[in-house]
Design a protein around this motif. Structure first.
Motif, PDB file in Angstrom:
ATOM      1  N   ASN A  51       0.833  -1.197   0.000  1.00  0.00           N
ATOM      2  CA  ASN A  51       0.000   0.000   0.000  1.00  0.00           C
ATOM      3  C   ASN A  51       0.868   1.246   0.000  1.00  0.00           C
ATOM      4  OD1 ASN A  51      -1.850  -2.101   1.634  1.00  0.00           O
ATOM      5  ND2 ASN A  51      -3.134  -0.639   0.554  1.00  0.00           N
ATOM      6  N   ALA A  52       0.439   2.252  -0.758  1.00  0.00           N
ATOM      7  CA  ALA A  52       1.106   3.554  -0.787  1.00  0.00           C
ATOM      8  C   ALA A  52       0.286   4.561   0.014  1.00  0.00           C
ATOM      9  CB  ALA A  52       1.275   4.029  -2.225  1.00  0.00           C
ATOM     10  N   TYR A  60      -3.462   3.830  -0.876  1.00  0.00           N
ATOM     11  CA  TYR A  60      -3.655   3.345  -2.243  1.00  0.00           C
ATOM     12  C   TYR A  60      -3.170   1.899  -2.304  1.00  0.00           C
ATOM     13  CZ  TYR A  60      -3.821   8.376  -3.207  1.00  0.00           C
ATOM     14  OH  TYR A  60      -4.127   9.716  -3.186  1.00  0.00           O
ATOM     15  N   CYS A  62      -1.631  -1.083  -4.081  1.00  0.00           N
ATOM     16  CA  CYS A  62      -0.726  -1.148  -5.233  1.00  0.00           C
ATOM     17  C   CYS A  62      -0.390  -2.568  -5.652  1.00  0.00           C
ATOM     18  CB  CYS A  62       0.558  -0.396  -4.929  1.00  0.00           C
ATOM     19  SG  CYS A  62       0.321   1.380  -4.684  1.00  0.00           S
ATOM     20  N   TYR A  76       6.331  -4.851  -7.497  1.00  0.00           N
ATOM     21  CA  TYR A  76       5.206  -3.932  -7.602  1.00  0.00           C
ATOM     22  C   TYR A  76       5.701  -2.623  -8.198  1.00  0.00           C
ATOM     23  CZ  TYR A  76       2.999  -7.180  -4.331  1.00  0.00           C
ATOM     24  OH  TYR A  76       2.495  -8.307  -3.732  1.00  0.00           O
ATOM     25  N   THR A  78       4.784   1.129  -8.966  1.00  0.00           N
ATOM     26  CA  THR A  78       3.785   2.019  -8.372  1.00  0.00           C
ATOM     27  C   THR A  78       2.930   2.736  -9.399  1.00  0.00           C
ATOM     28  OG1 THR A  78       5.615   3.567  -8.097  1.00  0.00           O
ATOM     29  CG2 THR A  78       4.905   2.378  -6.162  1.00  0.00           C
ATOM     30  N   ASN A  80       1.345   1.237 -11.441  1.00  0.00           N
ATOM     31  CA  ASN A  80       0.221   0.322 -11.622  1.00  0.00           C
ATOM     32  C   ASN A  80      -0.775   0.359 -10.468  1.00  0.00           C
ATOM     33  OD1 ASN A  80       1.339  -0.554 -14.033  1.00  0.00           O
ATOM     34  ND2 ASN A  80       2.383  -2.295 -13.102  1.00  0.00           N
ATOM     35  N   CYS A  81      -0.548   1.201  -9.457  1.00  0.00           N
ATOM     36  CA  CYS A  81      -1.493   1.303  -8.344  1.00  0.00           C
ATOM     37  C   CYS A  81      -2.868   1.678  -8.896  1.00  0.00           C
ATOM     38  CB  CYS A  81      -1.039   2.357  -7.345  1.00  0.00           C
ATOM     39  SG  CYS A  81       0.532   1.969  -6.539  1.00  0.00           S
ATOM     40  N   ASP A  82      -3.917   0.936  -8.488  1.00  0.00           N
ATOM     41  CA  ASP A  82      -5.214   1.130  -9.131  1.00  0.00           C
ATOM     42  C   ASP A  82      -6.397   1.173  -8.175  1.00  0.00           C
ATOM     43  OD1 ASP A  82      -5.272  -1.493  -8.334  1.00  0.00           O
ATOM     44  OD2 ASP A  82      -5.534  -2.344 -10.335  1.00  0.00           O
ATOM     45  N   LEU A  86      -2.840   6.296  -8.479  1.00  0.00           N
ATOM     46  CA  LEU A  86      -2.067   7.408  -7.934  1.00  0.00           C
ATOM     47  C   LEU A  86      -2.238   8.639  -8.819  1.00  0.00           C
ATOM     48  CD1 LEU A  86       1.324   5.703  -7.003  1.00  0.00           C
ATOM     49  CD2 LEU A  86      -0.558   6.284  -5.485  1.00  0.00           C
TER      50      LEU A  86
END
Length: 490
Positions: A51-52, A60, A62, A76, A78, A80-82, A86
């Motif tokens: 998680n971000a 977020y 991720c 991972y 970042t 691609n965090c969906d 982001l």
């Protein structure tokens, strides 16, 4: 699912701004992003989540992977965090959690707009600290500036205080800022009051547990060409004896040389001794030694031992290692590596040295590359037995990415038959050429060596003696600058 939380020390999760950033906001230029490589260091399959967090902090999602095999790793990216995505220009921190012990490293790059790239290791939750030390701080020193990313690993808002000492022993600060749980703040040397054209060390204290990282780039540039990256040192990284697996001067076609920055983190002023073990001209040459001792350093003061300096360093065309010892208390150290040739990109990288108490017979490296998109990793292993005995080592490579001849999940085991002298180090480089590359006495003990060609994944290094390990990645064909990170002792 019960998860063991691991804080991935102040990673720059992503800098996706389309226009340049001013220095007070972090790295120059645009296109910055990061990838996180997480290795399962447990005894069974792992469920892993990343998680971000922004400064609010909003969370977020991720990435999540289920049943990651023992010794395998996941990556991972970042961008691609969906959940949610982001926002453009995002700068934040991250937390990785799992139901097995895990090891994490972070790759930061502006690939696509520039050639800069750097790596640093994540900070385990057990290694967070109320005090962090950064042995090397620069404010436009020879055109380079450090940026410090400090994450609140506590459960309530943290008050964070930064101070600095320059190369002349002058102190600056304090600079005080606050951060919410899981969130991070960026600290610049100018905010602490450090004048330009200065270098030295930075100390950070928190009212809550902290994790941190340092990223160093060119001070003024439209697009960064290279990057230094390292973690902030917690009290767990301090010891009376500290090991640095790779020191070199004028080594190879790239003319690689290092700067060893030692810092006094003891309770009183002290000198710091450095014992070098090195070879000149070839890894098959006889091992030589040299000992030097710094002037007396106040608490928090650092000192630079440039490898090319006749007094403090090594002969030309040398490759070796260093053992750092505080005369009366704890010390810590960081190594900056630089390729002084005129090649482009101009290669720079950084790693932090290892406290004696962390040495072990098993080390995890979450990411190796063997001609993967032009990048290749060397694994530098130092024998730190301290009793004069020789170490033998075994490296178990687990392939994550598809490659020329093998498949994801393939396992290849290599060993060093010649042994490593006490205090000395050896490099495993070009792993798919075991027996003909470095070291020449490498032997394949299990699996098919060619399965490593054009691959990436994780490595577990085991020895019959205590060892420390540093991973050195060079972009021979990727066009990116070099990068270093520290192996994780078990």
């Amino acid at each position: 699912m019960s998860r063991k939380v691991i804080v991935v020390g102040l990673l720059i999760v992503a800098l996706l701004a389309l226009s340049g950033l001013v220095m007070g906001q972090g790295l120059p230029g645009s296109g910055w992003l990061s990838g996180q490589q997480i290795l399962n260091a447990g005894t069974g399959p792992a469920d892993i989540m990343f998680n971000a967090y922004d400064s609010v902090p909003n969370s977020y999602t991720c990435g999540t992977d289920i049943d990651v095999p023992v010794g395998a790793s996941v990556n991972y990216i970042t961008s691609n965090c969906d959940d949610p995505a982001l926002p453009a220009g995002f700068v934040g921190s991250g937390v990785v959690s799992a139901d097995q012990p895990i090891k994490a490293m972070v790759n930061v790059t502006n690939e696509g707009t520039g050639t800069a790239s750097g790596q640093y290791v994540g900070t385990d939750g057990a290694d967070t600290s109320l005090n962090l030390s950064f042995p090397l701080m620069k404010n436009d020193w020879v055109g380079r500036t450090s940026h410090f990313y400090i994450q609140n690993a506590g459960s309530v808002e943290a008050t964070i205080t930064a101070t600095a000492i320059d190369q002349d022993g002058v102190s600056y600060g304090p600079y005080v800022v606050k951060a919410m749980p899981n969130a991070m703040v960026v600290i610049e040397p100018t905010q602490v009051g450090v004048p330009t054209s200065k270098y030295g060390s930075l100390a950070v204290e928190g009212s809550e547990l902290l994790a941190g990282s340092m990223l160093e780039s060119e001070t003024t540039t439209a697009v960064a060409e290279n990057l230094n990256a390292s973690k902030g040192l917690s009290t767990n990284d301090y010891d009376t004896v500290v090991y640095c697996p790779m020191i070199r001067n004028g080594w190879g076609a790239e003319d690689f040389g290092t700067g060893l920055q030692v810092i006094n983190v003891g309770g009183a002023a002290q000198t710091i001794k450095v014992d070098y073990s090195y070879q000149v001209g070839s890894v098959a040459a006889p091992v030589q030694t040299k000992t030097v001792t710094t002037p007396s350093l106040d608490v928090g003061e650092s000192f630079n031992l440039l490898s090319s300096n006749a007094t403090w360093g090594l002969p030309d065309n040398s490759l070796g290692s260093a053992t750092v010892t505080g005369a009366s208390g704890d010390a810590a150290a960081l190594v900056s590596d630089e390729g002084f040739s005129t090649s482009s990109p101009y290669n720079v990288a950084t790693y932090t040295c290892f406290p004696k108490k962390s040495a072990s017979s098993k080390v995890y490296a979450p990411l190796y590359k063997q001609d993967w998109i032009g990048d290749t990793s060397g694994i530098q292993i130092q024998n730190v037995a301290g009793d004069g005995s020789t170490a033998t080592v075994q490296l178990t490579y687990t392939v994550t990415g598809s490659n020329a001849t093998g498949n994801a999940g393939d396992v290849v085991v290599l060993s060093n038959t010649g042994g490593i002298a006490d205090g000395a180090s050896v490099a495993f480089f070009n792993a798919d050429q075991c027996g003909s590359a470095s070291p020449a006495d490498c032997t394949v003990t299990s699996g098919v060596m060619s399965d490593l060609t054009k691959s990436y994944g994780g490595v577990v290094i085991e020895s019959d003696k205590p060892i420390v390990v540093m991973i050195n990645e060079v972009g021979f064909g990727s066009g990116l600058d070099s990068k270093l990170y520290e192996g994780f002792n078990d």
